[in-house]
Scaffold this motif. Structure first.
Motif, PDB file in Angstrom:
ATOM      1  N   PHE A   1       0.825  -1.215   0.000  1.00 35.87           N
ATOM      2  CA  PHE A   1       0.000   0.000   0.000  1.00 35.87           C
ATOM      3  C   PHE A   1       0.860   1.267   0.000  1.00 35.87           C
ATOM      4  O   PHE A   1       1.923   1.296   0.627  1.00 35.87           O
ATOM      5  CB  PHE A   1      -0.891   0.039   1.244  1.00 35.87           C
TER       6      PHE A   1
ATOM      7  N   GLU B   1      -0.629   6.578   1.973  1.00 32.72           N
ATOM      8  CA  GLU B   1      -1.969   7.121   2.236  1.00 32.72           C
ATOM      9  C   GLU B   1      -3.019   6.020   2.392  1.00 32.72           C
ATOM     10  O   GLU B   1      -4.143   6.290   2.805  1.00 32.72           O
ATOM     11  CB  GLU B   1      -2.378   8.087   1.131  1.00 32.72           C
ATOM     12  N   ALA B   2      -2.657   4.795   2.027  1.00 35.67           N
ATOM     13  CA  ALA B   2      -3.590   3.681   2.192  1.00 35.67           C
ATOM     14  C   ALA B   2      -3.095   2.709   3.248  1.00 35.67           C
ATOM     15  O   ALA B   2      -3.763   1.720   3.548  1.00 35.67           O
ATOM     16  CB  ALA B   2      -3.765   2.947   0.862  1.00 35.67           C
ATOM     17  N   ASP B   3      -1.959   2.990   3.818  1.00 36.46           N
ATOM     18  CA  ASP B   3      -1.345   2.097   4.801  1.00 36.46           C
ATOM     19  C   ASP B   3      -1.800   2.479   6.216  1.00 36.46           C
ATOM     20  O   ASP B   3      -2.105   3.643   6.497  1.00 36.46           O
ATOM     21  CB  ASP B   3       0.171   2.198   4.693  1.00 36.46           C
ATOM     22  N   ALA B   4      -1.816   1.479   7.088  1.00 35.00           N
ATOM     23  CA  ALA B   4      -2.270   1.737   8.460  1.00 35.00           C
ATOM     24  C   ALA B   4      -1.325   2.677   9.219  1.00 35.00           C
ATOM     25  O   ALA B   4      -1.681   3.184  10.280  1.00 35.00           O
ATOM     26  CB  ALA B   4      -2.437   0.426   9.216  1.00 35.00           C
ATOM     27  N   HIS B   5      -0.129   2.925   8.668  1.00 34.21           N
ATOM     28  CA  HIS B   5       0.779   3.894   9.296  1.00 34.21           C
ATOM     29  C   HIS B   5       0.400   5.340   8.970  1.00 34.21           C
ATOM     30  O   HIS B   5       1.153   6.257   9.295  1.00 34.21           O
ATOM     31  CB  HIS B   5       2.222   3.644   8.844  1.00 34.21           C
TER      32      HIS B   5
END
Lengths: 443, 443, 443
Positions: free
Chosen positions: C40, C43-47
């Motif tokens: 990802f 901007e789509a990652d859980a970070h």
């Protein structure tokens, strides 16, 4: 589709050179006028970075584009697919309905950008357009599509283009009177779009009355697949109507509220339409025409009040009533209009747009008159009705009165304009379709 | 469409007064209940300016409307056009499929707003609704549309309305148990929507088993154009499924991720569907039923896990498997269910929703159990599973266990609820359709 | 649809095992490659929470998802419903058009995510994907759908998959040369998508020339309902084209402007298409093929320049010209190409994509060369053409030259690539369709 035809008739109807000439000349006129007048609004102009600083905006996401573009696309679908396919129910005129709707809408949006631009977006000699102008142009053309529903299958493409030119012009004038002079709220256009468009179209079809249209009665029917195509139109109008009524509302709560109210009204409308359709038909069957049309009346009727604090149950009540009124209209009023008043209303726009439009205007007037600071909050009250500047001292009840005046103005403008344009369309120069050709695809 | 019919049958099936009465009474009940309970959420209320100050928001764009409205409209299209047209494949029942889907969904969303509102949005005696409630209502009705797929063509409109009333109620209860009591994540509804809806519908159709339905076997076929209409339904479901699975996820990365995972899973699913469809058919041709349905199984099966860190390749694997499972189901399982278990599943929802829904629940449980702070980041981990308050100490493996429990609960609720509702629908008062009338449009 | 057929032919065309094998093997390859490479985007990652702090963003609404997701969904509809249904006009190939378009697009987007990812989103060994990658994958596949239009009805599904594999690869290379090496602007893809896709497809169909295709001439016609289905495709392409051209433009004014320019160009294009269609036909009737296709040329032709300061009247002029060029092409050029150059262009992509694509490239070059700081503003000028870093000193006229070079590169890549791939497709291993089977649904 290959049937022998009278040569003379063909000449009369399509006139090899007249349609091309009108299209090309008008498009050239559009280019010249756009060249002289139309530029980008600051939010669509490459100077936006400077504008952003001036307006003290910190993020690109605050560009009006992101507030309104999704709604714009939904409205766009309603105009071209919704209205286009809604009119495909005629068994031999599906392509004419979609195709001519496409032609008149594509022309109309250009002329609407100019007309509405001169009235509303004119700054230092230029019309500055942004996404809101595109929505308004689509709205304006929506009222032409409505009127088209009354004369569907009975006019030549040139007549449609001429009607579009005049109707867009009158629409912009009427809208200016309502929004600017009367300072009326009408975000979803119950008055400006539906009441105006429908009575305009009904007047035009009255003037163009063809006594011998009975002979093509059989072509006015639908067939199985044409009814499924029409359902595509119905469903897209129904689903996207919340976008229609909220597209040009104030940012934030007003857009949010308008969508919810419309959603509720439409849901209620489906149930009463089905109930009355089943009740009024022989053997209790459902009538496809009602499902295709009357289910939408709830969207029309909250057009004015959707952005107000109508509340969800208020919306349900409006939808409830309009499903009944519209269905009863299809069963009893349409035959009466045709036989007694000589109004041949192909799609039944009187039931779907005219009556619900009037109801919508009235509901809007009542909702405005009943507004209180308690319900809206101090700031919300001022923002909702734009009670600023000259209108700082206007009270809700006065606003309600002006809203009511807006209905009357729209109605009169529509009837007078429709009569005038109907008379113009009767001029032999536009090439009227022969009665035996009506409701037939031939393009 | 004009064929001689037995009068008695008509009376029995449509019953001139019963459908109108039910529609009108229920709509009046909705109005009363909305009047007592339903108001606007703070983000849709005219007091929003004050709310904005309290929540310390600087821009109208932070209204939830702008985060969710585009997804809402996509979901709306899936429910009304997607499910509606997917079921038009029957050659003589296209209008019934779209029309009854329209009726039950319009009623269902109102009742769902109330039921879900009491459980999730009830504050000081009022249900406060905003765009997220509209999405959830559409979701809830989606599960009814799924169940409708099993009994398509075999029930009267009143039976459908009764089923909708009960199913929406049970859906809301099941959803409350999963989301609030078990604290389970299920943004795209693999468990709450698909597993529940499908097994509910399968149980209903089992109870309503008609041994002599064989005689209308010929009407269960499709024709060329009805298959193209069904493809409209398929494609809109397929295209908008990323919006479905991301519509109510947390703002920001979760919505973004859910859309990407769903996009990937659906793409993979198309390829394995085509592969197995071609492999299992005589002469290696593709079967339209598989293309219309099994290609969507990948969307169902990432419903629970799409907002988690499933990763794109994980999504491809899920889609890969589900395309196979679903297609094989259509070829081997559907005939088995009908002949041995007496489950007449018109649209094959067992293959499209039931099995992929279960897989989706399991994938969700595994993905949750495998979550680590390393993969999610410290804050992301807490945010993704909402490990706050009472759930502060819950570990991923415990969460996985609860997720698994959620599957079992949904399944049991669906089977028990379906049995109950099926029995209710058998009551003669609702006017069952005669077997020889099944799969026939007659509205 | 049940006609006796030669067994041998069937084997040859569909080959029970070859299609499944290709689909399954390729999908497995996708899973492996995604597993190794695709993750990802931040901007789509859980970070994301940490990312937000680093990028100094205050609100989740500034996630790229909210800038582009609505446009992405519109583009998605264009690829799957738009192109799919546009090609349903053949009376016996509607399902093949939609179905095969579905198959090749679903495969193509996966391969495009990888190919474009390696070139544009490759960071420390991983391809990081977000919503912009999904849009670009859809764009890339759009060029395959265009090429498909030339060979529609004349190829087996395996041939289509092979073509997709190669075309996506070459597309990504060509795009890399244009955007990265030549630093050319082409947001709506006049060059990268339309010029490349169309000339590629025309070359392939030339290589696959079938002299005895005349015998299935009768199947190349359309029927009434197939034309209405095709209009669904046309309208969705037409309505959503503003989203197509603005989907990957810079946030803010550029997206806003691109939508407005496209809207204007498309509107003008409808009028000149209707004018010339009527003028060039016998008896002045409108030709459905023109309305279905040439009306879209205006969208193609502002693909490169839409995000520039083309201005609304400039867009009208482009649309005006392209409606004429495209319609004239259908009347005179398509027959010429077939009879003299042996290019059998089923959908007339030469008129809809090739010529307007070239015009679009030229308009883009001129608009870029004519750019001034006065028109764009100092900051806007740099932002619009990305004149930063290595390109800090590039002048508008130099940029115009590079834009022109981009057209030539796209054209050459398309012709060379198309010739190569056409030759590969002639290999007997893929199972060519027999001439008498062409334009027939048989899945």
């Amino acid at each position: 589709m290959e049937r022998p035809r009278h040569q003379g008739m063909v000449k009369n109807t399509y006139m090899r050179w007249r349609l091309p000439l009108v299209c090309l000349l008008w498009e050239v006129a559009m280019i010249v006028l756009f060249g002289v007048f139309v530029r980008f609004s600051p939010e669509a102009d490459a100077h936006w970075e400077e504008e952003k600083r001036e307006m003290n905006l910190t993020s690109d996401i605050e560009n009006d584009f992101y507030f309104r573009y999704p709604s714009f696309q939904d409205v766009h679908v309603m105009i071209f697919v919704g209205f286009g396919f809604l009119m495909t129910f005629l068994k031999r005129y599906g392509f004419g309905a979609v195709g001519f709707n496409f032609l008149l809408a594509a022309f109309g949006i250009q002329w609407a950008l100019l007309m509405q631009g001169w009235f509303h977006s004119f700054k230092s000699g230029k019309i500055l357009i942004g996404v809101e102008n595109l929505i308004n142009a689509d709205f304006c053309v929506g009222s032409v599509c409505i009127a088209f529903g009354a004369i569907l299958g009975k006019t030549s493409p040139i007549q449609l283009l001429v009607m579009t030119l005049f109707q867009v012009t009158l629409f912009a004038v009427n809208e200016y009177i309502l929004l600017n002079l009367l300072h009326v709220k009408d975000a979803g256009g119950s008055m400006t779009i539906h009441t105006f468009g429908a009575y305009f179209g009904l007047m035009v079809t009255r003037i163009l009355y063809r006594p011998n249209l009975e002979q093509s009665k059989d072509k006015q029917g639908s067939v199985y697949h044409s009814d499924l195509f029409a359902m595509i139109g119905t469903l897209y109008l129904w689903m996207y109507w919340p976008s229609f009524n909220s597209a040009i509302s104030e940012h934030g709560d007003a857009q949010h509220r308008a969508a919810i109210n419309t959603y509720c009204s439409l849901a209620a409308c489906v149930l009463t339409t089905m109930a009355f359709s089943s009740m009024l038909q022989k053997k209790g069957k459902l009538d496809m025409v009602h499902i295709q049309n009357a289910t939408l009346a709830g969207g029309v009727a909250v057009g004015t009040s959707a952005e107000m604090m109508l509340t969800p149950y208020g919306s349900l009540i409006v939808g409830f009533i309009c499903g009944i009124v519209s269905t009863v209209g299809y069963v009893y009023l349409t035959p009466f209009l045709e036989s007694r008043l000589h109004i041949q209303d192909t799609c039944g726009i009187h039931n779907l747009h005219a009556m619900p439009g009037l109801i919508g205007g009235i509901v809007g007037a009542i909702t405005a008159a009943a507004a209180t600071e308690d319900v809206y909050g101090k700031e919300g009250f001022i923002k909702a009705f734009d009670f600023t500047g000259t209108y700082q001292t206007r009270t809700p009840s006065v606003q309600g009165g002006f809203q009511a005046a807006g209905i009357v103005v729209s109605l009169l403008m529509a009837l007078a304009g429709g009569a005038l344009v109907g008379a113009i369309l009767k001029l032999p120069v536009w090439g009227d379709a022969a009665a035996e050709n009506c409701f037939e695809d031939d393009i």
